[in-house]
Design a protein around this motif. Structure first.
Motif, short mmCIF file in Angstrom:
data_model
loop_
_atom_site.label_atom_id
_atom_site.label_comp_id
_atom_site.label_asym_id
_atom_site.label_seq_id
_atom_site.Cartn_x
_atom_site.Cartn_y
_atom_site.Cartn_z
N TYR A 1 0.80 -1.22 0.00
CA TYR A 1 0.00 0.00 0.00
C TYR A 1 0.84 1.27 0.00
N SER B 1 -6.76 5.59 -4.74
CA SER B 1 -7.63 5.83 -3.59
C SER B 1 -9.10 5.94 -3.99
N CYS C 1 -10.53 2.51 -4.48
CA CYS C 1 -10.71 1.89 -3.17
C CYS C 1 -12.04 2.33 -2.55
N GLY D 1 -6.26 4.89 2.70
CA GLY D 1 -7.03 5.54 1.66
C GLY D 1 -7.48 6.94 1.99
N SER D 2 -8.72 7.26 1.55
CA SER D 2 -9.24 8.63 1.70
C SER D 2 -10.65 8.66 2.28
N LYS E 1 -1.74 11.32 5.36
CA LYS E 1 -1.91 10.44 4.21
C LYS E 1 -0.56 10.08 3.61
N CYS F 1 -3.95 10.06 -2.40
CA CYS F 1 -4.88 10.04 -1.27
C CYS F 1 -5.17 11.46 -0.78
#
Length: 259
Positions: free
Chosen positions: A9, A16, A19, A64-65, A84, A89
């Motif tokens: 990752y 992102s 995801c 992620g975000s 982040k 992201c």
């Protein structure tokens, strides 16, 4: 693809937005609603409602975000600092914070929170409250002594890490090393909240499979105690999602405070 070829990752390119679409969207075929949306929102709502976890600064260092796990937090912390791992992201998150065209839609998650509250009217502007509370979005490097170097962050009253410790390490030693780094972000007596996926070996984003470290509840508990934490709250939810995007067995939500 065997596990040795899975991407990492924090090292390889990570989409992102894809995801978010896979694991957090409102699409009818999104299989993870109970696990990735409802479970996080409900446990954080219950935990913060007790009133013991609050203060000036909360630091979020999560995968992620996604933002829905921070809705309840913004009622109890004046400033939220989000860390982040890469620019992608950061851009995805800032697109939502700044209400730019094309930002990911989170209305389904704020509605979930409203439905759980007796006085739901006060939560109708929850997304706007969260946007206002997010003061900084900062890039970090896990291998630096100070992850946000040259920026020195103020000590936090609370740190939340959702699904990140699962995917940034290759084994027990890495997990504990990164846990120690997160702990250093806290004030003495500060609270650490970890959300993780138990029993996972991979998760998929787009066409890519990413590595996940396989561990269980007992390991997390021992790791926290070993780093000087007292566990205050722990819930484990067995997986309900039917999907081959990832192979976790259950979700753990655990909160602890620093001695």
């Amino acid at each position: 693809m065997d596990s040795s070829t899975h991407k990492l990752y924090h090292v390889h390119d990570f989409d992102s937005r894809q995801c978010l679409e896979h694991y957090f969207s409102d699409k009818p075929d999104m299989a993870f609603g109970e696990d990735s949306l409802n479970f996080l929102i409900e446990n954080l709502r219950q935990l913060f409602a007790v009133g013991h976890i609050k203060g000036e600064i909360l630091i979020d260092i999560s995968l992620g975000s996604f933002v829905h796990h921070l809705y309840s937090a913004c009622e109890f912390f004046k400033n939220i600092i989000v860390l982040k791992v890469n620019n992608r992201c950061i851009m995805e998150l800032k697109r939502w914070v700044d209400e730019r065209t094309g930002a990911f839609y989170w209305g389904h998650t704020s509605t979930l929170l409203q439905e759980k509250e007796e006085n739901s009217d006060q939560f109708q502007d929850q997304e706007e409250k969260l946007r206002s509370a997010i003061q900084h979005v900062v890039k970090y490097d896990l291998e630096k002594e100070n992850m946000t170097d040259p920026l020195v962050l103020p000590p936090a009253d609370c740190v939340i890490s959702a699904l990140l410790l699962d995917v940034i390490n290759k084994g027990q030693d890495d997990y504990i090393r990164y846990l120690r780094k997160f702990s250093k972000l806290l004030k003495p007596g500060g609270h650490l909240i970890i959300i993780g996926s138990l029993g996972a070996t991979y998760f998929t984003v787009g066409k890519d499979k990413f590595h996940a470290y396989t561990y269980d509840e007992d390991f997390v508990r021992k790791a926290l105690v070993g780093e000087g934490f007292i566990i205050n709250y722990c819930k484990v939810k067995e997986r309900t999602a039917v999907s081959d995007l990832t192979d976790y067995k259950s979700i753990i939500f655990i909160a602890a405070h620093k001695k």
